[in-house]
Scaffold this active site. Structure first.
Site, PDB file in Angstrom:
ATOM      1  N   LYS A 226       0.829  -1.217   0.000  1.00 23.68           N
ATOM      2  CA  LYS A 226       0.000   0.000   0.000  1.00 23.68           C
ATOM      3  C   LYS A 226       0.857   1.257   0.000  1.00 23.68           C
ATOM      4  O   LYS A 226       2.046   1.228   0.305  1.00 23.68           O
ATOM      5  CB  LYS A 226      -0.954  -0.016   1.190  1.00 23.68           C
ATOM      6  CG  LYS A 226      -2.120  -0.975   0.948  1.00 23.68           C
ATOM      7  CD  LYS A 226      -3.226  -0.811   1.927  1.00 23.68           C
ATOM      8  CE  LYS A 226      -4.368  -1.762   1.527  1.00 23.68           C
ATOM      9  NZ  LYS A 226      -5.337  -1.935   2.594  1.00 23.68           N
ATOM     10  N   ARG A 260      -3.666  -9.860   4.975  1.00 23.45           N
ATOM     11  CA  ARG A 260      -4.085  -9.936   3.564  1.00 23.45           C
ATOM     12  C   ARG A 260      -2.922  -9.433   2.718  1.00 23.45           C
ATOM     13  O   ARG A 260      -2.519  -8.275   2.846  1.00 23.45           O
ATOM     14  CB  ARG A 260      -5.336  -9.066   3.364  1.00 23.45           C
ATOM     15  CG  ARG A 260      -5.886  -9.087   1.959  1.00 23.45           C
ATOM     16  CD  ARG A 260      -7.139  -8.224   1.862  1.00 23.45           C
ATOM     17  NE  ARG A 260      -7.698  -8.268   0.519  1.00 23.45           N
ATOM     18  CZ  ARG A 260      -7.292  -7.502  -0.487  1.00 23.45           C
ATOM     19  NH1 ARG A 260      -6.327  -6.606  -0.296  1.00 23.45           N
ATOM     20  NH2 ARG A 260      -7.843  -7.605  -1.685  1.00 23.45           N
TER      21      ARG A 260
HETATM   22  C1  9MG Z   1     -10.056  -5.359  -0.737  1.00 22.93           C
HETATM   23  N1  9MG Z   1      -9.073  -4.803   0.173  1.00 22.93           N
HETATM   24  C2  9MG Z   1      -8.059  -3.951  -0.142  1.00 22.93           C
HETATM   25  N2  9MG Z   1      -7.371  -3.620   0.960  1.00 22.93           N
HETATM   26  C3  9MG Z   1      -7.958  -4.282   1.991  1.00 22.93           C
HETATM   27  C4  9MG Z   1      -7.721  -4.345   3.373  1.00 22.93           C
HETATM   28  O1  9MG Z   1      -6.766  -3.645   3.946  1.00 22.93           O
HETATM   29  N3  9MG Z   1      -8.511  -5.133   4.128  1.00 22.93           N
HETATM   30  C5  9MG Z   1      -9.522  -5.842   3.558  1.00 22.93           C
HETATM   31  N4  9MG Z   1     -10.291  -6.595   4.364  1.00 22.93           N
HETATM   32  N5  9MG Z   1      -9.810  -5.801   2.252  1.00 22.93           N
HETATM   33  C6  9MG Z   1      -9.037  -5.036   1.491  1.00 22.93           C
END
Ligand code: 9MG
Length: 279
Positions: A226, A260
């Site tokens: 990110k 994730r």
């Molecule tokens: C779809 N998506 C993109 N970033 C995310 C994040 O930080 N958490 C979750 N649950 N979904 C995400």
């Protein structure tokens, strides 16, 4: 906190004594709408899923609409055309499937086709979202987002980001409880990068242990590649893996039970070592 997350056909270990779980990101966003483009995108996504399974992924998160800052929405039909073939192709792959969507109809159709978890960046706020998941046994990931992906990074503002995100999640948990949805199906997510400045993200990252302890549900964290990692490193997206691993470890060290990520093999290795040391 519960020791297991009820996740459709699976019961996933989320106790502090087990290795944190790795959710692998599987986006299917074809850049061509010709048949050839569609088949190519599907084949590529299936191969990517197979690689993640070989690397030890615990949950596969399928997404058909980008939620990056500034991204455009896709129509319901487009999203279904992208994700349904993948759900059918992977539903017997031996790993829980998650659907990354905020659209109630996508939730309904993918649950009927076999997905085990719904990952809603909108926190199940769309009209009909809670009704779409109430009678199923899928897990729900309730994420915090300020505004929407088109506008969320324009001027994010909070009185106190940790308190505000905690209050939002508490309200959503209460709304979900009103629908008689079992608490064992829930996990929470502060939504790094979703309507947050770098300072907001860092404040949340420093305090997710407190947030998790207050709400007492398994916490999922998504930092992978990110912009906050990019801002700290001053590196483009393709050079953020090491920073993402450091972020994932910082989260699990404070009690996050699911991360994730894009880089599944590297994250599984990092968490396996971390877990062996911390057992
Ligand atoms: C779809 N998506 C993109 N970033 C995310 C994040 O930080 N958490 C979750 N649950 N979904 C995400």
């Amino acid at each position: 906190m519960q020791t297991h997350l009820q996740c459709g056909r699976y019961s996933l270990p989320v106790a502090a004594t087990s290795r944190p779980l790795v959710m692998g990101i599987l986006n299917v966003t074809p850049d061509s709408f010709s048949d050839a483009g569609k088949y190519h995108a599907l084949d590529a996504a299936i191969s990517h899923a197979e690689e993640m399974i070989a690397a030890g992924v615990d949950i596969i998160d399928i997404g058909g609409e980008s939620t990056r800052p500034g991204s455009q929405t896709v129509s319901l039909q487009n999203e279904l055309d992208r994700v349904m073939p993948l759900v059918y192709a992977l539903r017997d792959c031996g790993k829980p499937l998650s659907i990354d969507t905020y659209k109630p109809e996508v939730m309904r159709q993918t649950i009927a086709a076999g997905v085990d978890m719904v990952n809603d960046v909108n926190g199940f706020r769309a009209p009909g979202a809670l009704e779409a998941v109430a009678d199923a046994d899928c897990a729900l990931c309730i994420m915090h987002m300020q505004k929407d992906p088109q506008s969320m990074q324009l001027k994010p503002e909070y009185e106190n980001v940790v308190a505000d995100v905690t209050a939002f999640l508490r309200e959503r948990i209460a709304a979900i409880a009103q629908m008689n949805i079992a608490r064992e199906r829930l996990c929470i997510d502060p939504g790094f990068g979703f309507g947050k400045s770098l300072a907001h993200n860092i404040a949340l990252l420093k305090n997710i242990g407190q947030l998790q302890a207050t709400l007492d549900l398994p916490l999922l964290a998504g930092l992978s590649r990110k912009s906050m990692i990019g801002a700290l490193l001053e590196k483009p997206v393709e050079r953020r893996m090491a920073g993402s691993l450091a972020g994932a470890l910082a989260c699990v060290a404070q009690g996050a039970r699911i991360v994730r990520v894009h880089d599944v093999a590297e994250t599984v290795d990092a968490l396996t070592v971390w877990h062996a040391i911390n057992q």
